[in-house]
Write a protein that holds these residues in place. Structure first.
Motif, PDB file in Angstrom:
ATOM      1  N   VAL A 107     -28.386   3.504 -22.542  1.00 31.68           N
ATOM      2  CA  VAL A 107     -28.999   3.270 -23.853  1.00 31.68           C
ATOM      3  C   VAL A 107     -30.339   3.987 -23.991  1.00 31.68           C
ATOM      4  CG1 VAL A 107     -30.029   1.456 -25.295  1.00 31.68           C
ATOM      5  CG2 VAL A 107     -27.803   1.100 -24.248  1.00 31.68           C
ATOM      6  N   ASP A 108     -31.102   4.147 -22.860  1.00 26.80           N
ATOM      7  CA  ASP A 108     -32.435   4.752 -22.892  1.00 26.80           C
ATOM      8  C   ASP A 108     -33.364   3.969 -23.826  1.00 26.80           C
ATOM      9  OD1 ASP A 108     -34.647   6.341 -22.617  1.00 26.80           O
ATOM     10  OD2 ASP A 108     -33.736   8.150 -23.462  1.00 26.80           O
ATOM     11  N   PRO A 109     -33.720   2.731 -23.448  1.00 25.31           N
ATOM     12  CA  PRO A 109     -34.512   1.878 -24.352  1.00 25.31           C
ATOM     13  C   PRO A 109     -35.865   2.467 -24.738  1.00 25.31           C
ATOM     14  CG  PRO A 109     -34.406   0.932 -22.128  1.00 25.31           C
ATOM     15  CD  PRO A 109     -33.432   2.054 -22.168  1.00 25.31           C
ATOM     16  N   ARG A 111     -36.641   5.577 -25.354  1.00 24.71           N
ATOM     17  CA  ARG A 111     -36.471   6.535 -26.456  1.00 24.71           C
ATOM     18  C   ARG A 111     -36.227   5.799 -27.773  1.00 24.71           C
ATOM     19  NH1 ARG A 111     -32.079   8.759 -28.704  1.00 24.71           N
ATOM     20  NH2 ARG A 111     -30.726   7.880 -27.094  1.00 24.71           N
ATOM     21  N   HIS A 112     -35.402   4.765 -27.737  1.00 24.42           N
ATOM     22  CA  HIS A 112     -35.152   3.990 -28.951  1.00 24.42           C
ATOM     23  C   HIS A 112     -36.427   3.281 -29.420  1.00 24.42           C
ATOM     24  CE1 HIS A 112     -30.814   4.429 -29.465  1.00 24.42           C
ATOM     25  NE2 HIS A 112     -30.715   4.412 -28.142  1.00 24.42           N
ATOM     26  N   GLY A 115     -38.638   5.846 -31.184  1.00 27.48           N
ATOM     27  CA  GLY A 115     -38.165   6.141 -32.529  1.00 27.48           C
ATOM     28  C   GLY A 115     -38.410   4.995 -33.496  1.00 27.48           C
ATOM     29  N   TRP A 116     -38.253   3.775 -32.997  1.00 33.72           N
ATOM     30  CA  TRP A 116     -38.451   2.614 -33.861  1.00 33.72           C
ATOM     31  C   TRP A 116     -39.919   2.460 -34.240  1.00 33.72           C
ATOM     32  CZ3 TRP A 116     -40.708  -2.354 -33.628  1.00 33.72           C
ATOM     33  CH2 TRP A 116     -40.241  -3.260 -34.576  1.00 33.72           C
ATOM     34  N   ARG A 346     -41.728   7.862 -20.826  1.00 37.91           N
ATOM     35  CA  ARG A 346     -40.466   7.208 -21.154  1.00 37.91           C
ATOM     36  C   ARG A 346     -39.672   6.890 -19.892  1.00 37.91           C
ATOM     37  NH1 ARG A 346     -40.086  11.317 -25.017  1.00 37.91           N
ATOM     38  NH2 ARG A 346     -38.370  12.302 -23.885  1.00 37.91           N
TER      39      ARG A 346
END
Length: 422
Positions: A107-109, A111-112, A115-116, A346
């Motif tokens: 999922v790569d939290p 990075r998410h 973006g969020w 990250r």
């Protein structure tokens, strides 16, 4: 609590299956009475199938007709085993540590999250939620019992603190990294700015005049002979003194090896040594700490500081343009930007999340499994039966319907065989 619509649907299916069984029963009686062998064979086998499947379905949930027949009321009788098996299934299939970590890695939290947080509305939303948590924390601390416990814990921790060791470590860190000289430079700059303030110059001039008038009244009286008054003398002397001090401060600031700097190094090293080895000095520091904590006004002072902070937070968080909310939103946006621009950051955050999951997953798995098993075990038997029957019972009633028709078909087939092979 079972949903009324599901209960109604289950009731309809039970009524249909029961009505079909009654119909084939009546049909069997009629066929036997009228001498219709084929219809009688169908109805007889259909009635047997309907009754057998009714027994099987009812036996899952309760004793048929209330009779304690062995191996009936299967669900309530095996509730504990069902609870344990369900808990183990969820634990092993859904909460496996390696599977959770692999899913996180895919999922790569970080990075998410980047973006969020890049969207201002999301950063503001997070800040708003944090402000709510902060407000709830402030309200929690308003409880007199909590505040009393907090102050007591603070006193106990402060009383147990080895202040000499702590001070020695702080001073040693400052000295090793040369930060004490940076602090010294900052002190020099602040002193220089302070000396340049007009009020300070006027204060020095006034002190010169006061001292001269008190200690050397005859000299002050003779100033008029040379065309000078006491105020002018004070201004000249204070200007000269301040200029001399400025010159000394400039010399110290420009020379890294100035004797005053070396004196600061020596003084700091001497205090570090005394804080670490001089038991008498350490005892005096500890006694000063105890005396400070024993002051009756300390608790009132801490309470006053807390009340001031609480009032400021309450006023600020009550405003539409809250400074705290703006700062939190800016910090959230800055974190998002840093994560977006820095792959190493990250990667580091993802690694920390994975290690946290690896550390917490076994305990979480065991705790959740125990919770599921304990919850199911604690259910009332009637409640358990009702919930499962409402969830699955409608489909189980189709078994009764199918059993009726399949039984009837088998009855016809058997009757046909008896006719073919009498």
């Amino acid at each position: 609590m079972a949903h009324p619509d599901k209960l109604a649907a289950l009731g309809r299916m039970k009524a249909i299956a029961t009505a079909l069984a009654v119909v084939v029963g009546l049909l069997w009686v009629l066929a036997r009475h009228q001498g219709w062998p084929w219809l009688a064979a169908f109805a007889e086998a259909a009635l047997v199938g309907a009754l057998a499947d009714w027994f099987a379905v009812v036996a899952l949930f309760r004793h048929p007709l209330g009779l304690p027949i062995p191996h009936t009321a299967i669900l309530p009788r095996n509730k504990a085993r069902i609870a344990d098996n369900l808990a183990e299934f969820i634990r092993d299939r859904f909460l496996d540590t390696s599977a959770l970590v692999a899913r996180l890695r895919a999922v790569d939290p970080a990075r998410h999250l980047a973006g969020w947080l890049a969207k201002p509305e999301n950063a503001g939303l997070l800040a708003g939620r944090l402000v709510v948590v902060l407000a709830e924390s402030v309200d929690f601390m308003e409880d007199p019992r909590v505040r009393r416990l907090f102050l007591h814990a603070l006193r106990r921790r402060a009383g147990a603190l080895d202040l000499s060791d702590s001070m020695g470590q702080v001073l040693d860190t400052l000295k090793d990294q040369g930060r004490h000289q940076a602090l010294f430079d900052e002190g020099l700059r602040r002193l220089s700015h302070w000396l340049d303030e007009p009020s300070v110059r006027q204060g020095f001039a006034g002190m010169v005049v006061d001292v001269a008038s008190r200690e050397y009244p005859k000299v002050v009286a003779m100033l008029g002979l040379v065309g000078m008054n006491a105020e002018e003398l004070g201004e000249r002397v204070s200007t000269g003194l301040i200029g001399a001090v400025h010159g000394m401060l400039d010399d110290i600031a420009r020379d890294p090896q100035h004797p005053r700097r070396q004196a600061v190094d020596e003084l700091l090293a001497r205090y570090i040594e005394r804080l670490g080895q001089d038991e008498a000095f350490r005892s005096r520091v500890d006694q000063a700490k105890r005396d400070f904590l024993a002051q009756p006004g300390i608790e009132d002072y801490l309470r006053g500081l807390w009340n001031d902070l609480r009032d400021w937070l309450a006023r600020d968080m009550g405003r539409p343009e809250s400074r705290v909310r703006r700062k939190l939103a800016a910090a959230a946006a800055a974190l998002g930007a840093s994560l977006a621009d820095n792959p190493a950051l990250r990667e580091s955050l993802n690694e920390h999340i994975e290690r946290t999951v690896e550390a917490l997953a076994p305990e979480l798995r065991a705790g959740l499994a125990q919770h599921i098993a304990g919850t199911v075990r604690s259910w009332n038997d009637d409640d358990l039966v009702r919930e499962i029957e409402v969830s699955l019972g409608r489909d189980l009633q189709f078994i009764r319907l199918n059993g009726t028709f399949v039984g009837g078909g088998i009855g016809l087939a058997l009757h046909a065989l008896t006719q073919l092979f009498p």
